[in-house]
Structures are given as C-alpha cells and as structure tokens.
Design a protein around this motif. Structure first.
Motif, PDB file in Angstrom:
ATOM      1  N   GLU A   1       0.830  -1.207   0.000  1.00 52.56           N
ATOM      2  CA  GLU A   1       0.000   0.000   0.000  1.00 52.56           C
ATOM      3  C   GLU A   1       0.871   1.266   0.000  1.00 52.56           C
ATOM      4  O   GLU A   1       0.544   2.256  -0.643  1.00 52.56           O
ATOM      5  N   ARG A   2       1.991   1.219   0.732  1.00 48.72           N
ATOM      6  CA  ARG A   2       2.917   2.356   0.823  1.00 48.72           C
ATOM      7  C   ARG A   2       3.848   2.465  -0.382  1.00 48.72           C
ATOM      8  O   ARG A   2       4.614   3.407  -0.502  1.00 48.72           O
ATOM      9  N   GLY A   3       3.808   1.462  -1.275  1.00 45.09           N
ATOM     10  CA  GLY A   3       4.648   1.496  -2.467  1.00 45.09           C
ATOM     11  C   GLY A   3       6.052   0.952  -2.255  1.00 45.09           C
ATOM     12  O   GLY A   3       6.914   1.133  -3.113  1.00 45.09           O
ATOM     13  N   LEU A   4       6.292   0.284  -1.137  1.00 48.56           N
ATOM     14  CA  LEU A   4       7.624  -0.253  -0.862  1.00 48.56           C
ATOM     15  C   LEU A   4       7.892  -1.557  -1.613  1.00 48.56           C
ATOM     16  O   LEU A   4       9.026  -1.848  -1.971  1.00 48.56           O
ATOM     17  N   ILE A   5       6.863  -2.350  -1.803  1.00 48.00           N
ATOM     18  CA  ILE A   5       6.957  -3.582  -2.585  1.00 48.00           C
ATOM     19  C   ILE A   5       5.754  -3.612  -3.513  1.00 48.00           C
ATOM     20  O   ILE A   5       4.804  -2.837  -3.335  1.00 48.00           O
TER      21      ILE A   5
ATOM     22  N   ALA B   1      18.245   1.013  10.893  1.00 44.24           N
ATOM     23  CA  ALA B   1      19.150   2.163  10.923  1.00 44.24           C
ATOM     24  C   ALA B   1      18.420   3.453  11.288  1.00 44.24           C
ATOM     25  O   ALA B   1      19.044   4.501  11.407  1.00 44.24           O
ATOM     26  N   GLY B   2      17.097   3.367  11.455  1.00 46.94           N
ATOM     27  CA  GLY B   2      16.346   4.535  11.897  1.00 46.94           C
ATOM     28  C   GLY B   2      15.735   5.368  10.789  1.00 46.94           C
ATOM     29  O   GLY B   2      15.233   6.463  11.036  1.00 46.94           O
ATOM     30  N   PHE B   3      15.741   4.866   9.563  1.00 57.19           N
ATOM     31  CA  PHE B   3      15.100   5.594   8.470  1.00 57.19           C
ATOM     32  C   PHE B   3      13.595   5.374   8.526  1.00 57.19           C
ATOM     33  O   PHE B   3      13.128   4.296   8.898  1.00 57.19           O
ATOM     34  N   SER B   4      12.833   6.386   8.141  1.00 56.98           N
ATOM     35  CA  SER B   4      11.372   6.259   8.081  1.00 56.98           C
ATOM     36  C   SER B   4      11.001   5.464   6.829  1.00 56.98           C
ATOM     37  O   SER B   4      11.810   5.308   5.904  1.00 56.98           O
ATOM     38  N   LEU B   5       9.766   4.983   6.783  1.00 62.50           N
ATOM     39  CA  LEU B   5       9.324   4.254   5.595  1.00 62.50           C
ATOM     40  C   LEU B   5       9.337   5.149   4.359  1.00 62.50           C
ATOM     41  O   LEU B   5       9.651   4.689   3.258  1.00 62.50           O
TER      42      LEU B   5
ATOM     43  N   GLU C   1      11.485   7.602   3.829  1.00 60.46           N
ATOM     44  CA  GLU C   1      12.890   7.689   3.429  1.00 60.46           C
ATOM     45  C   GLU C   1      13.336   6.405   2.731  1.00 60.46           C
ATOM     46  O   GLU C   1      14.040   6.446   1.716  1.00 60.46           O
ATOM     47  N   ILE C   2      12.903   5.276   3.258  1.00 59.50           N
ATOM     48  CA  ILE C   2      13.256   3.991   2.658  1.00 59.50           C
ATOM     49  C   ILE C   2      12.650   3.881   1.263  1.00 59.50           C
ATOM     50  O   ILE C   2      13.309   3.429   0.321  1.00 59.50           O
TER      51      ILE C   2
ATOM     52  N   GLN D   1      14.299  -1.201  -7.735  1.00 65.58           N
ATOM     53  CA  GLN D   1      15.694  -1.588  -7.551  1.00 65.58           C
ATOM     54  C   GLN D   1      16.332  -0.610  -6.567  1.00 65.58           C
ATOM     55  O   GLN D   1      16.001   0.584  -6.578  1.00 65.58           O
ATOM     56  N   PRO D   2      17.270  -1.077  -5.740  1.00 66.50           N
ATOM     57  CA  PRO D   2      17.911  -0.177  -4.769  1.00 66.50           C
ATOM     58  C   PRO D   2      18.632   0.974  -5.465  1.00 66.50           C
ATOM     59  O   PRO D   2      19.322   0.779  -6.458  1.00 66.50           O
ATOM     60  N   ASP D   3      18.412   2.156  -4.959  1.00 67.41           N
ATOM     61  CA  ASP D   3      19.088   3.369  -5.427  1.00 67.41           C
ATOM     62  C   ASP D   3      19.477   4.123  -4.156  1.00 67.41           C
ATOM     63  O   ASP D   3      18.824   5.083  -3.759  1.00 67.41           O
ATOM     64  N   LEU D   4      20.509   3.609  -3.489  1.00 68.92           N
ATOM     65  CA  LEU D   4      20.861   4.059  -2.148  1.00 68.92           C
ATOM     66  C   LEU D   4      21.653   5.362  -2.173  1.00 68.92           C
ATOM     67  O   LEU D   4      22.689   5.434  -2.832  1.00 68.92           O
ATOM     68  N   PRO D   5      21.164   6.378  -1.449  1.00 65.31           N
ATOM     69  CA  PRO D   5      21.838   7.680  -1.411  1.00 65.31           C
ATOM     70  C   PRO D   5      23.042   7.642  -0.458  1.00 65.31           C
ATOM     71  O   PRO D   5      22.898   7.750   0.750  1.00 65.31           O
ATOM     72  N   ARG D   6      24.219   7.502  -1.003  1.00 61.31           N
ATOM     73  CA  ARG D   6      25.421   7.336  -0.183  1.00 61.31           C
ATOM     74  C   ARG D   6      25.634   8.466   0.825  1.00 61.31           C
ATOM     75  O   ARG D   6      25.961   8.181   1.979  1.00 61.31           O
ATOM     76  N   PRO D   7      25.427   9.727   0.469  1.00 60.27           N
ATOM     77  CA  PRO D   7      25.620  10.784   1.483  1.00 60.27           C
ATOM     78  C   PRO D   7      24.685  10.634   2.682  1.00 60.27           C
ATOM     79  O   PRO D   7      25.097  10.817   3.827  1.00 60.27           O
ATOM     80  N   SER D   8      23.434  10.265   2.438  1.00 57.76           N
ATOM     81  CA  SER D   8      22.485  10.056   3.540  1.00 57.76           C
ATOM     82  C   SER D   8      22.896   8.875   4.405  1.00 57.76           C
ATOM     83  O   SER D   8      22.728   8.900   5.626  1.00 57.76           O
TER      84      SER D   8
END
Length: 141
Positions: A25-29, A58-62, A64-65, A74-81
């Motif tokens: 529902e949140r669009g995560l999967i 790690a404390g990220f909100s849904l 943010e995730i 596909q993972p697109d991980l923000p390295r600075p964050s």
C-alpha cells in the motif's frame, strides 16, 4: 519467473501478511500477479524486504526507505544520507556506551551517596543532554 505467494513470502521474510500488504500500500513492494485472491511476488521482493528491514533498523522512516528504490523497485541508495546516518549511529553508540558505564557504576559504586562519587558525576555530565547537565546551578537558586 518464479513467483512467491504472499503466505510463502510471509514465512520466508518473517513478516506477517498484513505488513506485506501495508508495505505494498505504501509502495515499498509490489505484487505482480494474483493466484485467486492471494497476491504473488517476485523472489527479488525478499531482497527488498531485507533492505527495508536494514533501513528501519538504521532509523530511516518508511518514506525515506521508499525513496531508496527507483521506479523499478531496484535499490538506489543515497550514499551521502547513509554516511550521515552512520555518523549519527556512531554518536548514539558512544552515548549508549557511556550510559551503560554510568548504570554499571551506579549499581556497583561503593560510595554512600552517588553524588559524592567523582566518577559518577563525571559520567553523569558526559551522559547528560548537553549544556543543561554540564552547568551547575547557582548557589542561591
């Protein structure tokens, strides 16, 4: 393409089906098909769920995730964050370590009064919320 039924995905991930539906529902999967009324997911969804669990740990909100996946999920991980959050976790670990030492000292301190113990007072200042704890109150206050 090998699809996993929501029940199989639930068992494999350790998450209840209700959580999987909420994440969808949140669009995560995203489910890709149905078998009757049961949702079907690609095997890669297990990797997505592992990344979601890592992000939550790690404390990220849904939200943010969710921003850490591209439109193809596909993972697109923000390295600075990630560096910033790792630094925050390092600070939290230092605070928690000091707090643990403080609690152990309080439990084992032989001093008749904790506030009379110099080590306790030092640990208290380090573990405190900042300047408010580090400053002594005025004598006439």
């Amino acid at each position: 393409m090998n699809l996993l039924d929501i029940g199989v995905l639930s068992k494999a991930s350790g998450l209840p089906a209700s959580t999987l539906r909420y994440y969808e529902e949140r669009g995560l999967i995203a489910s890709v098909a149905r078998n009757g009324l049961r949702r079907q997911y690609r095997e890669e969804t297990l990797d997505q769920l592992a990344l979601i669990a890592l992000g939550k740990g790690a404390g990220f909100s849904l939200d943010e995730i969710n921003g850490m996946f591209d439109q193809n999920r596909q993972p697109d991980l923000p390295r600075p964050s990630l560096h910033e959050r790792a630094d925050e976790l390092d600070q939290q670990i230092r605070r928690m370590t000091t707090l643990s030492k403080l609690l152990r000292h309080v439990a084992e301190c032989p001093a008749p009064a904790h506030m009379a113990c110099p080590r306790f007072r030092k640990l208290l200042r380090v573990a405190g919320p900042g300047e408010a704890v580090n400053q002594r109150p005025a004598k006439n206050a």
